[in-house]
Design a protein around this motif. Structure first.
Motif, PDB file in Angstrom:
ATOM      1  N   UNK A  69      33.282  17.303  50.529  1.00 27.98           N
ATOM      2  CA  UNK A  69      34.146  16.126  50.505  1.00 27.98           C
ATOM      3  C   UNK A  69      34.610  15.816  51.927  1.00 27.98           C
ATOM      4  N   UNK A  71      36.970  13.264  54.532  1.00 26.41           N
ATOM      5  CA  UNK A  71      38.178  12.427  54.556  1.00 26.41           C
ATOM      6  C   UNK A  71      38.416  12.015  56.002  1.00 26.41           C
ATOM      7  N   UNK A 128      37.785  12.965  64.461  1.00 27.98           N
ATOM      8  CA  UNK A 128      37.258  14.042  63.616  1.00 27.98           C
ATOM      9  C   UNK A 128      37.225  13.585  62.167  1.00 27.98           C
ATOM     10  N   UNK A 130      37.667  15.249  58.374  1.00 26.01           N
ATOM     11  CA  UNK A 130      38.100  16.441  57.639  1.00 26.01           C
ATOM     12  C   UNK A 130      37.071  16.727  56.544  1.00 26.01           C
ATOM     13  N   UNK A 131      36.739  17.998  56.386  1.00 29.20           N
ATOM     14  CA  UNK A 131      35.675  18.396  55.465  1.00 29.20           C
ATOM     15  C   UNK A 131      36.153  19.507  54.539  1.00 29.20           C
ATOM     16  N   UNK A 132      35.925  19.308  53.243  1.00 29.52           N
ATOM     17  CA  UNK A 132      36.178  20.346  52.253  1.00 29.52           C
ATOM     18  C   UNK A 132      34.859  20.790  51.648  1.00 29.52           C
ATOM     19  N   UNK A 142      36.833  25.559  51.104  1.00 32.17           N
ATOM     20  CA  UNK A 142      36.887  25.832  52.541  1.00 32.17           C
ATOM     21  C   UNK A 142      37.191  24.525  53.267  1.00 32.17           C
ATOM     22  N   UNK A 143      38.060  24.615  54.262  1.00 29.31           N
ATOM     23  CA  UNK A 143      38.594  23.435  54.959  1.00 29.31           C
ATOM     24  C   UNK A 143      38.183  23.515  56.423  1.00 29.31           C
ATOM     25  N   UNK A 145      36.623  20.853  60.025  1.00 36.51           N
ATOM     26  CA  UNK A 145      36.572  19.509  60.621  1.00 36.51           C
ATOM     27  C   UNK A 145      35.243  19.317  61.337  1.00 36.51           C
ATOM     28  N   UNK A 197      37.057  27.917  59.809  1.00 32.57           N
ATOM     29  CA  UNK A 197      37.746  27.306  58.669  1.00 32.57           C
ATOM     30  C   UNK A 197      39.247  27.409  58.883  1.00 32.57           C
TER      31      UNK A 197
END
Lengths: 200, 236
Positions: A69, A71, A128, A130-132, A142-143, A145, A197
């Motif tokens: 995902x 954002x 950037x 944001x990536x999940x 996991x979080x 960028x 992460x």
């Protein structure tokens, strides 16, 4: 309506499991998707970019059943969220994307380069996304960028500054030579080149 | 309203590495997470509301020409923040196996029948008080390859957004009294017993509809607190 006794404390995370696709990324199953890997909308201003990559496990083997995902704000750095106090952009741009990795753990994101967003103390962050990352075998999302190469603002980014220098490159996409606007970003879940992460 | 996201509740979550659940061994980070401040990128999030769903999406028993086999159930609950305030107008997505323990997913090869009248996917939006409700059939337990004779307890997958990137969570709802709980490494990955028990719905006779369906209550608490600031916030 009675209240449950179980509302003191967060509901714990559990894995998305292997079988989410027909619900969360269901185009292959003939269901509509409200978010895909193409974030572009008509009349969108900004610099078109494509980010492609793979999700890899500790052995470098592709993870073919992950969900990613994304954002991001628009090109002016504004989020399509009521919690962005600067108000919404006029654009229909949602800034949210969702894809499943299938063959060889690959994914593609088509979007625009995000604008800069204020960080701590109002200092601007570098552009950037944001990536999940969700997958079978991941009990928590996991979080991380995705940053962009050749971006002078990276040097002053307050979040990159918190990352040990020898690991910062894991957060910065690589330009694909000869293909303007195309970038490569692999997620190494574990291993020698493990992606950084975050915990926020 | 200002959203703040305290960190003190995060211990409810499982560790990313839980070796009893074998797939975590190669799919969990081995280096420590980097703690970062919450910026706009983290405290905002996408908003998906009623335009995303239609009525059939909240009744999984009415998505096909016929009715699915299995025990009809109604799941009802509220989505709340860490202060117990409702999270209104937020999208919930659910998916599950059919009554025989078989998923529609093309990768599920369990030797149990598909049900032509059941897909097992739903989505709906909480109301102004954070309430949701959907109808389905009770999913069956199913075997998996984690260890010899491994079976997952019956569960429904839930995906929730809440107001921010950090409030987002994917979880699983279980049914009370399931004999498989002691043997399931995914359920038991949650170290705190109270937190683990929050994953189990309560049977609720008040939700149960006479001559129609059994009712369960499953409330969900997302990260975050909505607070009205008493003074202008200061950057520090």
């Amino acid at each position: 309506m009675t209240e449950s006794r179980k509302t003191s404390g967060l509901t714990p995370s559990q894995t998305v499991g292997p079988y989410f696709a027909y619900a969360l990324t269901p185009s292959r199953y003939g269901r509509s998707e409200f978010a895909t890997g193409d974030l572009r909308v008509p009349d969108l201003s900004g610099e078109p970019v494509v980010v492609e990559g793979r999700v890899l496990d500790a052995d470098g083997a592709p993870i073919p059943d992950a969900m990613l995902e994304f954002w991001q704000p628009d090109a002016e750095g504004r989020f399509a969220s009521p919690l962005d106090p600067r108000g919404r952009s006029n654009s229909a741009f949602k800034g949210f994307g969702r894809v499943e990795t299938v063959e060889a753990g690959k994914f593609t994101l088509s979007t625009i380069k995000p604008g800069r967003v204020p960080g701590p103390n109002g200092a601007l962050q570098a552009p950037h996304i944001t990536l999940g990352v969700f997958a079978r075998g991941m009990l928590n999302r996991l979080h991380t960028r995705i940053y962009f190469p050749d971006e002078p603002a990276n040097a002053e980014d307050p979040i990159l500054a918190l990352v040990p220098e020898d690991r910062r490159h894991t957060l910065i996409a690589r330009a694909i030579p000869g293909e303007a606007g195309r970038y490569r970003f692999d997620v190494h879940v574990q291993g020698a080149d493990e992606t950084v992460f975050f915990d926020a | 309203m200002t959203l703040i996201l305290p960190r003190d509740g995060l211990s409810a979550h499982p560790p990313s590495l839980h070796p009893d659940y074998k797939s975590t061994v190669k799919r969990s980070p081995s280096r420590g997470l980097v703690i970062i401040p919450q910026t706009l990128s983290e405290i905002t999030g996408p908003v998906y509301g009623h335009e995303t769903v239609d009525a059939a999406d909240s009744d999984l028993t009415r998505q096909h020409a016929g009715v699915p086999l299995g025990e009809r159930i109604i799941i009802e609950g509220r989505v709340l923040d860490e202060d117990g305030r409702p999270v209104p107008n937020t999208l919930i997505e659910v998916w599950q196996a059919n009554a025989a323990g078989r998923y529609v997913h093309v990768g599920d090869t369990h030797d149990a029948p598909l049900d032509p009248n059941f897909t097992g996917a739903g989505r709906f939006v909480t109301d102004a008080e954070g309430r949701y409700r959907f109808t389905s059939v009770k999913p069956g337990a199913y075997p998996w390859g984690n260890h010899p004779n491994a079976w997952r307890p019956a569960h429904i997958h839930f995906s929730l957004f809440g107001p921010s990137f950090l409030s987002r969570v994917v979880t699983q709802m279980y049914f009370p009294g399931d004999p498989l709980f002691p043997f399931d490494p995914i359920f038991n990955s949650v170290p705190d017993e109270n937190a683990r028990n929050r994953l189990i719905a309560d049977f609720d006779l008040g939700i149960t509809e006479p001559n129609w369906a059994l009712g369960y209550r499953f409330d969900i608490v997302l990260r975050g607190r909505n607070q009205t600031p008493v003074e202008e916030p200061h950057d520090d």
